[in-house]
Design a protein around this motif. Structure first.
Motif, PDB file in Angstrom:
ATOM      1  N   GLU A  92     -19.743 -33.361 -15.019  1.00  0.00           N
ATOM      2  CA  GLU A  92     -19.217 -33.316 -16.379  1.00  0.00           C
ATOM      3  C   GLU A  92     -17.824 -33.916 -16.463  1.00  0.00           C
ATOM      4  OE1 GLU A  92     -18.928 -29.044 -14.670  1.00  0.00           O
ATOM      5  OE2 GLU A  92     -20.299 -30.765 -14.612  1.00  0.00           O
ATOM      6  N   TYR A  93     -17.095 -33.988 -15.347  1.00  0.00           N
ATOM      7  CA  TYR A  93     -15.763 -34.579 -15.352  1.00  0.00           C
ATOM      8  C   TYR A  93     -15.792 -36.093 -15.506  1.00  0.00           C
ATOM      9  CZ  TYR A  93     -13.580 -30.170 -13.867  1.00  0.00           C
ATOM     10  OH  TYR A  93     -13.122 -28.879 -13.812  1.00  0.00           O
ATOM     11  N   VAL A  94     -16.934 -36.716 -15.234  1.00  0.00           N
ATOM     12  CA  VAL A  94     -17.037 -38.175 -15.387  1.00  0.00           C
ATOM     13  C   VAL A  94     -18.067 -38.544 -16.454  1.00  0.00           C
ATOM     14  CG1 VAL A  94     -16.234 -38.654 -13.053  1.00  0.00           C
ATOM     15  CG2 VAL A  94     -18.687 -38.359 -13.456  1.00  0.00           C
ATOM     16  N   HIS A  95     -18.490 -37.527 -17.231  1.00  0.00           N
ATOM     17  CA  HIS A  95     -19.386 -37.731 -18.368  1.00  0.00           C
ATOM     18  C   HIS A  95     -20.714 -38.343 -17.940  1.00  0.00           C
ATOM     19  CE1 HIS A  95     -15.451 -38.012 -20.949  1.00  0.00           C
ATOM     20  NE2 HIS A  95     -15.578 -36.862 -20.309  1.00  0.00           N
ATOM     21  N   ARG A  96     -21.289 -37.738 -16.917  1.00  0.00           N
ATOM     22  CA  ARG A  96     -22.616 -38.102 -16.442  1.00  0.00           C
ATOM     23  C   ARG A  96     -23.487 -36.864 -16.382  1.00  0.00           C
ATOM     24  NH1 ARG A  96     -24.895 -43.008 -16.781  1.00  0.00           N
ATOM     25  NH2 ARG A  96     -23.624 -44.672 -15.896  1.00  0.00           N
ATOM     26  N   ALA A  97     -24.785 -37.043 -16.627  1.00  0.00           N
ATOM     27  CA  ALA A  97     -25.723 -35.928 -16.523  1.00  0.00           C
ATOM     28  C   ALA A  97     -26.355 -35.858 -15.138  1.00  0.00           C
ATOM     29  CB  ALA A  97     -26.813 -36.058 -17.587  1.00  0.00           C
ATOM     30  N   ALA A  98     -26.627 -37.020 -14.550  1.00  0.00           N
ATOM     31  CA  ALA A  98     -27.277 -37.073 -13.239  1.00  0.00           C
ATOM     32  C   ALA A  98     -26.232 -37.125 -12.125  1.00  0.00           C
ATOM     33  CB  ALA A  98     -28.192 -38.290 -13.152  1.00  0.00           C
ATOM     34  N   ILE A  99     -26.365 -36.245 -11.145  1.00  0.00           N
ATOM     35  CA  ILE A  99     -25.441 -36.236 -10.015  1.00  0.00           C
ATOM     36  C   ILE A  99     -25.487 -37.562  -9.272  1.00  0.00           C
ATOM     37  CG2 ILE A  99     -24.965 -35.122  -7.792  1.00  0.00           C
ATOM     38  CD1 ILE A  99     -25.971 -32.518  -9.012  1.00  0.00           C
ATOM     39  N   ALA A 100     -26.649 -38.192  -9.226  1.00  0.00           N
ATOM     40  CA  ALA A 100     -26.792 -39.459  -8.512  1.00  0.00           C
ATOM     41  C   ALA A 100     -25.936 -40.565  -9.108  1.00  0.00           C
ATOM     42  CB  ALA A 100     -28.259 -39.891  -8.505  1.00  0.00           C
ATOM     43  N   GLU A 101     -25.503 -40.405 -10.356  1.00  0.00           N
ATOM     44  CA  GLU A 101     -24.702 -41.440 -11.006  1.00  0.00           C
ATOM     45  C   GLU A 101     -23.201 -41.191 -10.879  1.00  0.00           C
ATOM     46  OE1 GLU A 101     -26.314 -44.014 -11.884  1.00  0.00           O
ATOM     47  OE2 GLU A 101     -28.189 -42.965 -11.467  1.00  0.00           O
ATOM     48  N   VAL A 102     -22.807 -40.162 -10.133  1.00  0.00           N
ATOM     49  CA  VAL A 102     -21.387 -39.859  -9.949  1.00  0.00           C
ATOM     50  C   VAL A 102     -20.891 -40.576  -8.697  1.00  0.00           C
ATOM     51  CG1 VAL A 102     -19.684 -38.027  -9.595  1.00  0.00           C
ATOM     52  CG2 VAL A 102     -21.683 -37.620 -11.048  1.00  0.00           C
ATOM     53  N   PHE A 103     -19.912 -41.470  -8.848  1.00  0.00           N
ATOM     54  CA  PHE A 103     -19.379 -42.236  -7.723  1.00  0.00           C
ATOM     55  C   PHE A 103     -18.080 -41.657  -7.168  1.00  0.00           C
ATOM     56  CE2 PHE A 103     -21.454 -46.268  -9.696  1.00  0.00           C
ATOM     57  CZ  PHE A 103     -22.681 -45.877  -9.193  1.00  0.00           C
ATOM     58  N   LEU A 104     -17.381 -40.827  -7.929  1.00  0.00           N
ATOM     59  CA  LEU A 104     -16.100 -40.294  -7.487  1.00  0.00           C
ATOM     60  C   LEU A 104     -16.310 -39.047  -6.633  1.00  0.00           C
ATOM     61  CD1 LEU A 104     -13.888 -40.678 -10.689  1.00  0.00           C
ATOM     62  CD2 LEU A 104     -14.518 -42.374  -8.962  1.00  0.00           C
ATOM     63  N   THR A 105     -15.428 -38.872  -5.658  1.00  0.00           N
ATOM     64  CA  THR A 105     -15.570 -37.771  -4.717  1.00  0.00           C
ATOM     65  C   THR A 105     -14.358 -36.841  -4.769  1.00  0.00           C
ATOM     66  OG1 THR A 105     -14.610 -39.089  -2.919  1.00  0.00           O
ATOM     67  CG2 THR A 105     -17.004 -39.134  -3.164  1.00  0.00           C
ATOM     68  N   THR A 106     -14.539 -35.649  -4.225  1.00  0.00           N
ATOM     69  CA  THR A 106     -13.464 -34.672  -4.209  1.00  0.00           C
ATOM     70  C   THR A 106     -12.385 -35.078  -3.209  1.00  0.00           C
ATOM     71  OG1 THR A 106     -14.668 -33.388  -2.563  1.00  0.00           O
ATOM     72  CG2 THR A 106     -14.989 -32.787  -4.868  1.00  0.00           C
ATOM     73  N   GLY A 107     -11.259 -34.398  -3.298  1.00  0.00           N
ATOM     74  CA  GLY A 107     -10.158 -34.689  -2.394  1.00  0.00           C
ATOM     75  C   GLY A 107      -9.086 -35.554  -3.014  1.00  0.00           C
ATOM     76  N   TRP A 108      -9.092 -35.674  -4.350  1.00  0.00           N
ATOM     77  CA  TRP A 108      -8.087 -36.510  -5.009  1.00  0.00           C
ATOM     78  C   TRP A 108      -6.712 -35.841  -4.908  1.00  0.00           C
ATOM     79  CZ3 TRP A 108      -5.255 -34.781  -9.211  1.00  0.00           C
ATOM     80  CH2 TRP A 108      -5.691 -33.591  -9.805  1.00  0.00           C
ATOM     81  N   THR A 109      -5.664 -36.680  -4.945  1.00  0.00           N
ATOM     82  CA  THR A 109      -4.294 -36.170  -4.894  1.00  0.00           C
ATOM     83  C   THR A 109      -3.468 -36.832  -5.991  1.00  0.00           C
ATOM     84  OG1 THR A 109      -3.534 -37.866  -3.346  1.00  0.00           O
ATOM     85  CG2 THR A 109      -4.377 -35.810  -2.398  1.00  0.00           C
ATOM     86  N   ARG A 110      -2.335 -36.177  -6.298  1.00  0.00           N
ATOM     87  CA  ARG A 110      -1.424 -36.680  -7.325  1.00  0.00           C
ATOM     88  C   ARG A 110      -0.024 -36.764  -6.726  1.00  0.00           C
ATOM     89  NH1 ARG A 110      -1.334 -34.155 -13.367  1.00  0.00           N
ATOM     90  NH2 ARG A 110      -0.246 -35.867 -14.413  1.00  0.00           N
ATOM     91  N   ALA A 111       0.561 -37.965  -6.738  1.00  0.00           N
ATOM     92  CA  ALA A 111       1.917 -38.148  -6.227  1.00  0.00           C
ATOM     93  C   ALA A 111       2.954 -37.741  -7.264  1.00  0.00           C
ATOM     94  CB  ALA A 111       2.133 -39.596  -5.799  1.00  0.00           C
ATOM     95  N   ASP A 112       2.704 -38.079  -8.523  1.00  0.00           N
ATOM     96  CA  ASP A 112       3.549 -37.678  -9.647  1.00  0.00           C
ATOM     97  C   ASP A 112       2.704 -37.805 -10.902  1.00  0.00           C
ATOM     98  OD1 ASP A 112       3.602 -40.443 -10.485  1.00  0.00           O
ATOM     99  OD2 ASP A 112       5.274 -40.801  -9.124  1.00  0.00           O
ATOM    100  N   GLU A 113       3.319 -37.687 -12.074  1.00  0.00           N
ATOM    101  CA  GLU A 113       2.525 -37.693 -13.303  1.00  0.00           C
ATOM    102  C   GLU A 113       1.689 -38.954 -13.467  1.00  0.00           C
ATOM    103  OE1 GLU A 113       4.322 -38.277 -17.244  1.00  0.00           O
ATOM    104  OE2 GLU A 113       3.334 -36.419 -17.850  1.00  0.00           O
ATOM    105  N   ALA A 114       2.142 -40.071 -12.915  1.00  0.00           N
ATOM    106  CA  ALA A 114       1.503 -41.352 -13.209  1.00  0.00           C
ATOM    107  C   ALA A 114       0.720 -41.944 -12.042  1.00  0.00           C
ATOM    108  CB  ALA A 114       2.554 -42.369 -13.665  1.00  0.00           C
ATOM    109  N   HIS A 115       0.747 -41.320 -10.862  1.00  0.00           N
ATOM    110  CA  HIS A 115       0.126 -41.932  -9.689  1.00  0.00           C
ATOM    111  C   HIS A 115      -0.840 -40.958  -9.017  1.00  0.00           C
ATOM    112  CE1 HIS A 115       3.783 -44.359 -10.261  1.00  0.00           C
ATOM    113  NE2 HIS A 115       3.054 -45.348  -9.779  1.00  0.00           N
ATOM    114  N   PHE A 116      -2.085 -41.429  -8.835  1.00  0.00           N
ATOM    115  CA  PHE A 116      -3.143 -40.627  -8.247  1.00  0.00           C
ATOM    116  C   PHE A 116      -3.842 -41.423  -7.143  1.00  0.00           C
ATOM    117  CE2 PHE A 116      -2.529 -39.322 -12.575  1.00  0.00           C
ATOM    118  CZ  PHE A 116      -2.764 -37.950 -12.618  1.00  0.00           C
ATOM    119  N   THR A 117      -4.443 -40.705  -6.207  1.00  0.00           N
ATOM    120  CA  THR A 117      -5.364 -41.305  -5.251  1.00  0.00           C
ATOM    121  C   THR A 117      -6.673 -40.534  -5.343  1.00  0.00           C
ATOM    122  OG1 THR A 117      -3.585 -41.956  -3.752  1.00  0.00           O
ATOM    123  CG2 THR A 117      -5.799 -41.885  -2.847  1.00  0.00           C
ATOM    124  N   ILE A 118      -7.752 -41.259  -5.534  1.00  0.00           N
ATOM    125  CA  ILE A 118      -9.066 -40.655  -5.763  1.00  0.00           C
ATOM    126  C   ILE A 118     -10.052 -41.288  -4.792  1.00  0.00           C
ATOM    127  CG2 ILE A 118     -10.918 -40.314  -7.452  1.00  0.00           C
ATOM    128  CD1 ILE A 118      -8.771 -40.710  -9.655  1.00  0.00           C
TER     129      ILE A 118
END
Length: 324
Positions: A25-51
């Motif tokens: 639901e975080y990537v607006h998909r119904a099928a799990i098979a269509e989710v490409f993003l994985t857990t373990g994301w980090t945030r360096a500051d308000e504007a910078h992320f690693t996913i």
């Protein structure tokens, strides 16, 4: 189109292992098979992320081009998913809010898209360039993404969207929400699948139409709401990824039969919703070749009821020769 290097691994926080996909639901998909993003994301500051992200070696719709290289449309879908994830986990946008994508652009390094012996494990280095709020709530976001694999940049992209609360969306779209997802009806005949780089007729989103602009071609968009990937879940308008697939198929139709091509870059702008119930016409201009290269530039547009819906400037290139 941005041309950005990935930040040094030392410049970001340590990243946890990417062992599972983020909630669908975080990537607006119904099928799990269509989710490409994985857990373990980090945030360096308000504007910078690693996913994290993972691309499967095989996919029911975005399969390897020529059997050897990842489909660049996976990059486009990955960038789209990044925007949704950032909104929900980075900027506290509640689930149920509606998103309208205004721009989505990408460029790949074709030689680095070869499918290997395991799924591609990717890191997405994200920079938010324009964070817009209204009454303390995120109202819109522009962001840039650098896609790396084993420290090498394989693609870059950027996108811009706005988001609204369910209440505001209902006021804006009241006339369309009464019957948001029409039952599939008779579809116009598809063009020959091989012409647009497809094998299955149900994956073809273009139907032959009268000749369009001089030197170009014109098709009607085939809106098959039964398609399990393009129409992953019900909605009140035609998804933007369907329009990008139409642009890709239109561009592929300009490539001589027997030659494989990659849609190596796409700069797309969405001007208005593509609605159900009225034909969308896809047109393409004559290709412009880059001297001394295998690249060609094509402009694809979509119109509905004489209104411009989207524009996609697409660069196609020959499929790289796979080296051992």
């Amino acid at each position: 189109m941005l041309h950005t290097s990935a930040p040094s691994e030392k410049a970001i926080h340590a990243v946890q292992p990417f062992t599972s996909t983020v909630p669908r639901e975080y990537v607006h998909r119904a099928a799990i098979a269509e989710v490409f993003l994985t857990t373990g994301w980090t945030r360096a500051d308000e504007a910078h992320f690693t996913i994290g992200a993972q691309w499967p070696r095989a996919h029911s719709f975005l399969g390897p081009v020529g059997g050897t290289h990842y489909d660049p449309m996976m990059v486009a879908e990955t960038i789209r998913q990044v925007g949704a994830l950032l909104a929900h986990v980075g900027f506290d946008v509640p689930l149920g809010h509606q998103f309208l994508m205004w721009e989505l652009n990408y460029r790949v390094v074709p030689g680095l898209l070869a499918v290997g012996g395991a799924p591609a494990e990717l890191r997405l280095h994200v920079t938010c360039t324009d964070i817009r709020r209204r009454a303390g709530r995120l109202a819109g976001l522009s962001y840039e993404v650098v896609v790396t694999e084993n420290g090498r940049t394989v693609a870059v992209g950027d996108a811009r969207y706005t988001c609204t609360s369910p209440e505001v969306y209902r006021r804006l779209r009241a006339d369309r929400l009464a019957d948001p997802f029409p039952a599939p009806g008779p579809l116009p005949a598809p063009v020959a699948p091989a012409v647009v780089g497809r094998w299955n007729p149900s994956d073809v989103v273009l139907s032959p139409a009268a000749p369009g602009v001089a030197g170009g071609a014109r098709w009607q968009l085939r809106v098959n709401t039964d398609h399990p990937v393009l129409f992953d879940h019900p909605g009140d308008h035609i998804p933007g990824m369907v329009l990008l697939e139409a642009a890709r198929q239109a561009a592929r139709s300009r490539v001589p039969q027997g030659r494989e091509m990659l849609p190596a870059a796409m700069d797309s702008t969405f001007h208005r919703y593509a609605e159900f119930g009225s034909p969308v016409w896809i047109e393409i201009d004559q290709a412009v070749d880059y001297p001394g290269t295998s690249e060609s530039l094509l402009s694809v547009t979509g119109r509905q009821d004489d209104e411009l819906v989207f524009t996609a400037i697409t660069t196609v290139t020959a499929l790289p020769t796979r080296t051992p």
